[in-house]
Each structure stands twice: as structure tokens, then as C-alpha cells.
Design a protein around this motif. Structure first.
Motif, short mmCIF file in Angstrom:
data_model
loop_
_atom_site.label_atom_id
_atom_site.label_comp_id
_atom_site.label_asym_id
_atom_site.label_seq_id
_atom_site.Cartn_x
_atom_site.Cartn_y
_atom_site.Cartn_z
N ASP A 25 -0.88 -30.22 67.81
CA ASP A 25 -0.57 -31.17 68.88
C ASP A 25 0.82 -31.78 68.70
O ASP A 25 1.48 -32.11 69.68
CB ASP A 25 -1.65 -32.26 68.95
CG ASP A 25 -2.94 -31.70 69.55
OD1 ASP A 25 -2.84 -30.66 70.25
OD2 ASP A 25 -4.02 -32.26 69.32
N ASP A 29 4.31 -28.18 71.99
CA ASP A 29 5.20 -28.19 73.16
C ASP A 29 6.58 -27.66 72.81
O ASP A 29 7.17 -26.89 73.57
CB ASP A 29 5.31 -29.61 73.73
CG ASP A 29 4.02 -30.04 74.42
OD1 ASP A 29 3.22 -29.16 74.78
OD2 ASP A 29 3.80 -31.26 74.57
N GLN A 46 2.97 -17.96 75.74
CA GLN A 46 1.70 -18.48 75.21
C GLN A 46 1.21 -17.60 74.05
O GLN A 46 0.79 -18.10 73.00
CB GLN A 46 0.64 -18.53 76.31
CG GLN A 46 -0.74 -18.89 75.76
CD GLN A 46 -1.67 -19.49 76.78
OE1 GLN A 46 -1.38 -19.51 77.97
NE2 GLN A 46 -2.80 -20.02 76.31
N LYS B 58 5.41 -28.67 79.13
CA LYS B 58 4.38 -28.70 78.09
C LYS B 58 3.76 -27.33 77.89
O LYS B 58 3.73 -26.51 78.79
CB LYS B 58 3.30 -29.69 78.49
CG LYS B 58 3.74 -31.14 78.38
CD LYS B 58 2.55 -32.06 78.57
CE LYS B 58 2.95 -33.53 78.49
NZ LYS B 58 3.74 -33.85 77.30
N PRO B 60 0.66 -24.77 77.59
CA PRO B 60 -0.63 -24.75 78.31
C PRO B 60 -1.71 -25.48 77.49
O PRO B 60 -1.70 -25.44 76.26
CB PRO B 60 -0.95 -23.25 78.40
CG PRO B 60 0.37 -22.56 78.27
CD PRO B 60 1.21 -23.43 77.40
N ASP B 61 -2.62 -26.12 78.20
CA ASP B 61 -3.61 -26.97 77.54
C ASP B 61 -4.49 -26.23 76.53
O ASP B 61 -4.93 -26.82 75.55
CB ASP B 61 -4.54 -27.60 78.60
CG ASP B 61 -3.78 -28.60 79.46
OD1 ASP B 61 -2.77 -29.13 78.96
OD2 ASP B 61 -4.21 -28.84 80.61
N ASP B 62 -4.76 -24.96 76.81
CA ASP B 62 -5.74 -24.27 75.96
C ASP B 62 -5.16 -23.69 74.67
O ASP B 62 -5.87 -23.08 73.89
CB ASP B 62 -6.47 -23.18 76.77
CG ASP B 62 -5.48 -22.19 77.39
OD1 ASP B 62 -4.26 -22.43 77.31
OD2 ASP B 62 -5.94 -21.19 77.97
N THR B 64 -4.08 -24.99 71.79
CA THR B 64 -4.65 -25.46 70.52
C THR B 64 -6.04 -24.87 70.30
O THR B 64 -6.34 -24.33 69.23
CB THR B 64 -4.71 -27.00 70.49
OG1 THR B 64 -3.39 -27.51 70.70
CG2 THR B 64 -5.23 -27.50 69.15
N GLN B 65 -6.87 -24.94 71.36
CA GLN B 65 -8.24 -24.44 71.21
C GLN B 65 -8.26 -22.93 70.94
O GLN B 65 -9.01 -22.45 70.08
CB GLN B 65 -9.06 -24.77 72.47
CG GLN B 65 -10.56 -24.76 72.23
CD GLN B 65 -10.98 -25.54 70.97
OE1 GLN B 65 -10.61 -26.71 70.81
NE2 GLN B 65 -11.69 -24.90 70.05
#
Ligand SMILES: [Zn+2]
Lengths: 186, 218
Positions: A25, A29, A46, B58, B60-62, B64-65
Motif C-alpha cells: 500500500d 502507486d 498491472q 493510482k 488498480p485497486d485489486d 494488492t489482493q
């Protein structure tokens, strides 16, 4: 800041996997941004970001705590991105290179379903144009320019990340800057 | 374009804020008189401003998971341990020292600088740089032994790595799940073969790969 990172890394080394989520976290970014700028494609960005963190986890024991963690992490990430660029050259992904669709990728950055207002659209076009020009730089200049002007890192840090002497980093920034001046000025 | 290559270099140094006050003043004076250099500096500053104007976004939200789901259940293996610490019996091996200097002579024969690789899987040898590369996406299941060459693991090695006169290049942070043992100096090389000899004679080790290596040396 640094003590927080040290504590988290100590916990990871002790086998606390959840601590790794905390670490991610803090840096995800920035890693994603660097990698995206180098690859110009959200899917690949990604993929490479995830790979970079996975490798960081697997190799956490080789991280020397006397050095800055971000430098070590960015080095893994930029190496993976450069590898990816090299491999990409011969076989292009369709989605990356169909003329006129370059912006599709960019639009997906914004999960906004409403149509974009005019000024935002202009801003977006500007962003796409700059990214396209960055993508024209050879990877070695690209990495140096991104780390210097988008991540605002010192020449010394950039040298540590790219494993280059500071003098070489300077040359790459000069050449990259010169190439961008020419292409943006056209 | 700047009026000369020399002036262009100065413009770069000026932009990097590497000039002392006097140099800076001289360049500023030149730029105020020279249209070419003035234009070049202006364009350069605009270029930097444009590049810096691009926004950050930022991850993408996923992300970390996704990574957390891929972490192995066991914490990563400790790497790079000093081999001598794990094999204290080595310290008493001096008796066998002479025997090994003799058998090592053959190890430093004319082809001693040739890269030798033992292991099964897809890797390639970059002979000009003396590097054995396990490419990304490849996984080697089993142990590898390399002599006179470095190892760059971009993919994965699920096994132990022994490097004689070479090193493990960490640049790409590829994965090695087993132990990495580097035997570089001449004397370390001797110690290593002493260890193999001891393990053979006294059966102190059940490591079969090292046993098979014996055929090279005897
Ligand atoms: Zn001039």
C-alpha cells in the motif's frame, strides 16, 4: 517514514505475510506509475507491478536494510519493465498499436462512466500525446527521464536504480530531454 | 538549435543546476544575446514543464489482493547463507588438504575457463559475457551447478545452485527457491572439493547431486 518501512520489513522477514500488504500500500502507486509510463499499457503495467512485488517478497532476504527500500524495489520494477519492452519488440500486441485507438487505453484509467467534460478531454489528449512521445524514446532514456521528471528522484538514486554511474544517468537525461524537445516541438 | 555543441552542453548543465554563479551569469549573458540559444533553452524548459504536467494515477485497486493471493504459504527461504557456518565439520578437514591440491590440478586444466553447466531445463549461455541465463517464464526443477560463469535467473530455479568461480547476478531478482552457494576463490574451491570428498568418505551428506559431481574430479 523510514522507521515504518523498517518495521514492516522486519515483520515480513519474521513471516508475517499480512505486513507485505502494508508495504504494497505504501509503494504500489509509485511502482505502477513508473511501470505504466515505461510500457504505456495498463494491462502490462498491472502485470509487471504485480510481478515486481512478488519478486520483492521472494527476495526480501537479499534486501540490504542499509539502503533505501524504494531504490531496491524500483530497480526490480524497472528491470522487469525493460525486459518486457525488449521482448515486446518483435511481436506487437494488437491492442497496443492499432492507430487511433491508443486513447482507449488511457480512457480506461478513469473509471468514470459519464462523458468527460471538454477541458478534461483536452487534458486527456495532452496526456496521451506526452505519453506517446515518451514511448518513442529508447528504453534506456525513457527510464531515466521518467525517474527524473515524473518521480522527481535525484541523479544518485536514479543511478542506483538503473545500476549506472551518475555521469551516464546525466547523459541519458540530456539525450532523452533533447529527443523530447524535438518531438514535442514538431 | 543552440549555436554550438559547446553552448548546448552548457544549457544542459544550466538546466541541471550544476553551474557555479559565474558560469551561470556567463550563460545568461550569452542567451540574452544569442537568439538560437535563447530559443533552445526556452523549448527545453517547455519540454520539461509539459512532461511534468502529466498526472499521476493510482494503481488498480485489486493489485494488492492479487499479489497477496500469489504469495507462497511458507515464508521465502533464507538465501545466501555462508556455507561454512552450516558445515562446521569442514574446519577439521585440513588432513585432506594435500590430497586435494593434487586432484584439483586437473580442475585447472586448459579448459578451466570454459563455462560448464550441469542441470536440466531451459537455459542459455551468453558466452561473450560469461553468463548462464535462465530466461523469464522458464522454471528449472532440480539443482544446477555452474563453473566459470555467472548465473542470471530471470525465471525460476526450484533447487539449489552451486557456482564455482562465478556469481549469482541479482539484477533481475529472479527466483531461486533453494540454497545458493558461491565458491569463488581458489582456496574456497579447494575447501569445497574437500567437502565433497569428506561427504563421500564419511557419508556425512546425503546430497546426491554432489555425489554425482565426484565423477568429474576422480
Ligand atoms: Zn548561442
Amino acid at each position: 517514514m523510514d522507521t515504518v518501512v523498517k518495521r514492516i520489513i522486519a515483520n515480513i522477514k519474521k513471516g508475517d505475510q499480512e505486513a507485505f500488504a502494508e508495504l504494497m500500500d505504501l509503494y504500489k502507486d509509485q511502482v505502477y506509475h513508473i511501470v505504466y509510463r515505461m510500457l504505456g499499457n495498463v494491462h502490462e503495467a498491472q502485470d509487471v507491478t504485480q510481478e515486481a512485488f512478488l519478486r520483492a517478497y521472494m527476495n526480501i532476504d537479499t534486501y540490504d536494510e542499509k539502503r533505501k527500500f524504494s531504490t531496491w524495489l524500483f530497480r526490480i520494477a524497472t528491470n522487469l519493465a525493460i525486459d518486457r519492452i525488449r521482448k515486446k519488440k518483435p511481436d506487437f500486441h494488437l491492442e497496443d498499436n492499432v492507430p487511433g485507438t491508443a486513447d482507449l487505453d488511457y480512457h480506461s484509467q478513469f473509471s468514470n462512466e459519464d462523458p468527460l467534460p471538454e477541458d478534461q478531454l483536452l487534458q486527456l489528449e495532452m496526456q496521451e500525446w506526452v505519453q506517446a512521445e515518451i514511448m518513442k524514446l529508447p528504453p534506456k532514456y525513457r527510464a531515466a527521464i521518467i525517474l527524473k521528471y515524473l518521480e522527481d528522484l535525484s541523479l544518485k538514486e536514479i543511478g542506483d536504480i538503473l545500476n549506472l554511474p551518475v555521469a551516464t544517468v546525466k547523459t541519458r537525461i540530456h539525450r532523452g530531454r533533447e529527443a523530447l524537445r524535438k518531438s514535442l516541438g514538431e | 538549435m543552440a549555436c554550438s555543441k559547446n553552448q548546448l552542453q552548457k544549457i544542459h548543465r544550466y538546466m541541471d543546476e550544476e553551474m557555479n554563479d559565474e558560469e551561470q551569469k556567463m550563460l545568461e549573458e550569452h542567451v540574452s544575446d544569442c537568439g538560437d540559444c535563447a530559443a533552445h533553452l526556452k523549448e527545453m524548459r517547455q519540454t520539461v514543464a509539459i512532461v511534468q504536467s502529466t498526472s499521476h494515477f493510482k494503481a488498480p485497486d485489486d493489485i494488492t489482493q492479487n499479489v497477496m493471493n500469489q504469495l507462497p504459504k511458507q515464508p521465502p527461504a533464507k538465501k545466501g547463507k555462508v556455507w561454512l557456518q552450516k558445515h562446521p565439520f569442514m574446519m577439521t578437514a585440513a588432513t585432506f588438504f594435500l590430497v586435494f591440491i593434487i586432484s584439483l590440478a586437473s580442475g585447472f586444466s586448459p579448459d578451466a575457463n570454459q563455462i560448464a553447466v550441469q542441470g536440466e531445463g531451459q537455459f542459455y549461455v551468453d558466452e561473450s559475457n560469461g553468463v548462464v541465463i535462465v530466461p523469464e517464464g522458464e522454471a528449472i526443477y532440480g539443482d544446477i551447478r555452474i563453473e566459470n560463469g555467472d548465473l542470471n535467473v530471470e525465471g525460476e530455479v526450484h533447487g539449489d545452485v552451486t557456482l564455482v568461480n562465478g556469481e549469482h547476478i541479482q539484477a533481475s531478482a529472479g527466483g531461486v527457491t533453494g540454497e545458493i552457494e558461491e565458491i569463488n576463490a581458489f582456496y574456497e574451491r579447494i575447501w569445497h572439493h574437500t567437502k565433497i570428498f569428506i561427504s563421500d568418505v564419511f557419508s556425512l551428506s546425503s546430497d546426491t547431486t554432489e555425489q554425482t559431481d565426484l565423477s568429474i574430479w576422480f
